[in-house]
Write a protein that holds these residues in place. Structure first.
Motif, short mmCIF file in Angstrom:
data_model
loop_
_atom_site.label_atom_id
_atom_site.label_comp_id
_atom_site.label_asym_id
_atom_site.label_seq_id
_atom_site.Cartn_x
_atom_site.Cartn_y
_atom_site.Cartn_z
N ALA A 102 0.82 -1.12 -0.11
CA ALA A 102 0.16 -0.02 -0.06
C ALA A 102 0.82 1.23 -0.19
O ALA A 102 1.86 1.41 0.89
CB ALA A 102 -1.00 -0.02 1.18
N GLY A 103 0.51 2.18 -0.79
CA GLY A 103 1.14 3.37 -1.19
C GLY A 103 2.42 3.28 -1.93
O GLY A 103 3.00 4.33 -2.15
N ILE A 104 2.82 2.28 -2.53
CA ILE A 104 3.96 2.05 -3.33
C ILE A 104 3.41 2.14 -4.99
O ILE A 104 2.40 1.57 -4.87
CB ILE A 104 4.53 0.63 -3.20
CG1 ILE A 104 5.11 0.89 -1.70
CG2 ILE A 104 5.88 0.58 -4.06
CD1 ILE A 104 5.72 -0.51 -1.26
N SER A 105 4.08 2.88 -5.70
CA SER A 105 3.57 2.73 -7.17
C SER A 105 4.16 1.58 -7.98
O SER A 105 5.19 1.49 -7.96
CB SER A 105 4.08 3.99 -7.61
OG SER A 105 3.87 4.18 -9.08
N TYR A 106 3.10 0.76 -7.95
CA TYR A 106 3.62 -0.65 -8.87
C TYR A 106 2.26 -1.10 -9.43
O TYR A 106 0.97 -0.91 -9.19
CB TYR A 106 3.91 -1.87 -7.78
CG TYR A 106 2.67 -2.29 -6.97
CD1 TYR A 106 2.24 -3.49 -7.18
CD2 TYR A 106 2.13 -1.62 -5.90
CE1 TYR A 106 1.36 -4.29 -6.55
CE2 TYR A 106 0.95 -2.36 -5.29
CZ TYR A 106 0.59 -3.67 -5.65
OH TYR A 106 -0.38 -4.24 -4.98
N SER A 107 2.53 -1.83 -10.62
CA SER A 107 1.42 -2.80 -11.13
C SER A 107 1.28 -4.02 -10.86
O SER A 107 2.24 -4.63 -10.29
CB SER A 107 1.49 -2.50 -12.72
OG SER A 107 2.66 -3.23 -13.09
N ARG A 108 0.08 -4.70 -10.57
CA ARG A 108 0.14 -6.06 -10.20
C ARG A 108 -0.28 -7.02 -11.63
O ARG A 108 -0.85 -6.59 -12.31
CB ARG A 108 -1.29 -6.00 -9.21
CG ARG A 108 -1.59 -7.59 -8.82
CD ARG A 108 -2.75 -7.63 -7.74
NE ARG A 108 -2.90 -8.96 -7.36
CZ ARG A 108 -3.11 -9.16 -6.10
NH1 ARG A 108 -3.45 -8.11 -5.13
NH2 ARG A 108 -3.67 -10.41 -5.86
N VAL A 109 0.50 -7.84 -11.51
CA VAL A 109 0.44 -8.95 -12.53
C VAL A 109 -0.14 -10.23 -11.87
O VAL A 109 0.71 -10.63 -11.03
CB VAL A 109 1.72 -9.27 -13.43
CG1 VAL A 109 1.50 -10.27 -14.42
CG2 VAL A 109 2.24 -7.88 -13.89
N GLU A 110 -1.10 -11.03 -12.27
CA GLU A 110 -1.69 -12.12 -11.47
C GLU A 110 -1.08 -13.07 -12.38
O GLU A 110 -0.69 -13.32 -13.45
CB GLU A 110 -2.92 -12.13 -11.55
CG GLU A 110 -3.68 -11.22 -10.80
CD GLU A 110 -5.48 -11.67 -10.52
OE1 GLU A 110 -5.74 -12.42 -11.13
OE2 GLU A 110 -5.81 -10.74 -9.67
N GLY A 111 -0.41 -14.09 -11.24
CA GLY A 111 0.33 -15.38 -11.69
C GLY A 111 1.05 -16.03 -10.41
O GLY A 111 0.87 -15.59 -9.38
N ASP A 112 1.66 -16.73 -10.85
CA ASP A 112 2.69 -17.73 -9.80
C ASP A 112 3.86 -18.25 -10.66
O ASP A 112 3.79 -18.58 -12.02
CB ASP A 112 1.58 -18.88 -9.59
CG ASP A 112 2.36 -19.71 -8.44
OD1 ASP A 112 3.09 -20.23 -8.55
OD2 ASP A 112 1.84 -19.41 -7.15
N VAL A 113 4.95 -18.42 -9.88
CA VAL A 113 6.10 -19.05 -10.54
C VAL A 113 5.89 -20.40 -10.94
O VAL A 113 6.66 -20.94 -11.90
CB VAL A 113 7.48 -18.91 -9.66
CG1 VAL A 113 7.84 -17.55 -9.73
CG2 VAL A 113 7.09 -19.66 -8.46
N THR A 114 4.97 -21.03 -10.47
CA THR A 114 4.67 -22.40 -11.04
C THR A 114 3.65 -22.47 -12.20
O THR A 114 3.34 -23.53 -12.77
CB THR A 114 3.92 -23.31 -9.87
OG1 THR A 114 2.71 -22.82 -9.53
CG2 THR A 114 4.85 -23.33 -8.55
N ASP A 115 3.12 -21.35 -12.49
CA ASP A 115 2.41 -21.17 -13.58
C ASP A 115 3.11 -20.47 -14.79
O ASP A 115 3.25 -19.25 -14.81
CB ASP A 115 0.93 -20.25 -13.15
CG ASP A 115 0.09 -20.02 -14.35
OD1 ASP A 115 0.41 -20.53 -15.69
OD2 ASP A 115 -0.94 -19.45 -14.20
N THR A 116 3.52 -21.28 -15.99
CA THR A 116 4.38 -20.96 -17.03
C THR A 116 3.61 -19.83 -17.63
O THR A 116 4.21 -18.88 -18.36
CB THR A 116 4.95 -22.08 -17.54
OG1 THR A 116 3.85 -22.79 -18.25
CG2 THR A 116 5.64 -23.08 -17.01
N ALA A 117 2.43 -20.07 -17.94
CA ALA A 117 1.74 -18.99 -18.79
C ALA A 117 1.69 -17.77 -18.45
O ALA A 117 1.74 -16.76 -18.76
CB ALA A 117 0.10 -19.54 -19.05
#
Length: 325
Positions: free
Chosen positions: A41-56
């Motif tokens: 919270a309060g940090i400028s970032y973008s969220r990318v949904e995923g997981d390192v076990t999910d290659t796609a």
């Protein structure tokens, strides 16, 4: 610098994301849909949904990045296979995604002193020492590092190996502060057992160096300063900061092992995770957990600069302010 963080919502990840955003870098965090991102919270970032076990999901997240900081991993699991699936094979997935994206982005892996295993008193680990992990987590971190360095001829890769990290937001050392707050100071027989500790902001500083310096490529680096502590010293400094005068409870090694075994039985029977377990007991009974930061100083001119006593005090104050104690 366009960056991607795996594990960006963890203790170290939030500190790194904050530092990158403060510099004006582009920050993206690969997060599972169910992940708690409140620390960002309060940090400028973008969220990318995923997981390192999910290659796609990695295929979507990696292209266009200059640097990928791979911090994601699990510290607790019921089986060795689960540690390997996430910490080791997840790392391989990141490497393969980077190759398919062109192989230009630098990969900075967060390894661990746990991969090297305990050291001996007076002989801190150096990077050239062979891996001798003492448990499954360390095995998986050692394998993750082997995987990354096997890609060094095809990808720009580098590795940081932090020891025990201190700072506001840390959960790993919270148990000892909670005991102190309750008026209990543990002293385990057969000591002292030295520990290399490091402030989270010093780890972030070295991560940023590894992201940019050509001398870091294909190399692994411990992040440790010249002064070692013991768990008893950590408790003493925390007690002074909290204004507590705890009573010392002396435990022999066999008593600690017995209590840890009993705690594991309670956890198995009730599902309730207790602060003590066999894994923690083994860590506490090791002769030393130390490493040398000489290589980072020699090749990169890097040396941790935070005062560790102040790091312990900062942690204690933050725990109290947040109501964790």
């Amino acid at each position: 610098m366009n960056t991607l963080l795996t594990g960006g919502n963890g203790f170290l990840g939030t500190w790194l994301a904050r530092a990158l955003a403060a510099r004006g870098d582009t920050v993206a965090c690969l997060l599972r849909p169910s992940s708690d991102a409140s620390g960002l919270a309060g940090i400028s970032y973008s969220r990318v949904e995923g997981d390192v076990t999910d290659t796609a999901s990695l295929e979507r997240a990696v292209p266009g990045r200059d640097v990928v900081f791979h911090l994601a991993g699990i510290r607790r699991a019921a089986t060795r296979d689960e540690f390997m699936r996430v910490n080791a094979e997840g790392t391989r997935n990141v490497c393969e995604a980077l190759l398919r994206a062109g192989g230009k982005a630098r990969l900075v892996l967060c390894g661990s002193l746990a991969a090297s295993g305990p050291s001996s008193a007076g002989h801190p680990h150096v990077e050239e020492d062979p891996f001798h992990p003492a448990e499954w987590y360390g095995e998986s971190k050692a394998e993750a590092e082997r995987i990354v360095l096997a890609y060094a001829d095809r990808l720009p890769v580098t590795v940081i190996r932090p020891p025990r990290i201190l700072g506001p937001g840390d959960h790993e050392n919270l148990t000892f502060f909670k005991l102190i707050k309750k008026g209990i100071r543990l002293e385990i027989g057969g000591g002292p057992r030295p520990l290399t500790l490091v402030d989270v902001e010093d780890v972030v500083d070295l991560l940023l160096v590894l992201a940019e310096r050509p001398e870091a490529l294909g190399q692994s680096f411990f992040c440790g300063g010249p002064q070692d502590f013991t768990m008893e010293q950590l408790q003493d400094i925390g007690a002074r900061e909290l204004g507590v005068h705890p009573r010392t409870v002396k435990l022999s090694p066999w008593m600690l092992k017995g209590l840890a075994a009993a705690a594991d039985m309670v956890t198995q029977a009730t599902g309730r995770k207790l602060p003590l377990n066999r894994k923690l007991a083994r860590q506490l009974l090791a002769p030393a957990w130390t490493c040398s930061g000489a290589k980072a100083e020699r090749l990169l001119g890097f040396r941790p600069k935070r005062d560790l006593e102040d790091s312990i005090r900062r942690s204690a104050r933050w725990y109290r302010e947040q109501g964790w104690l």
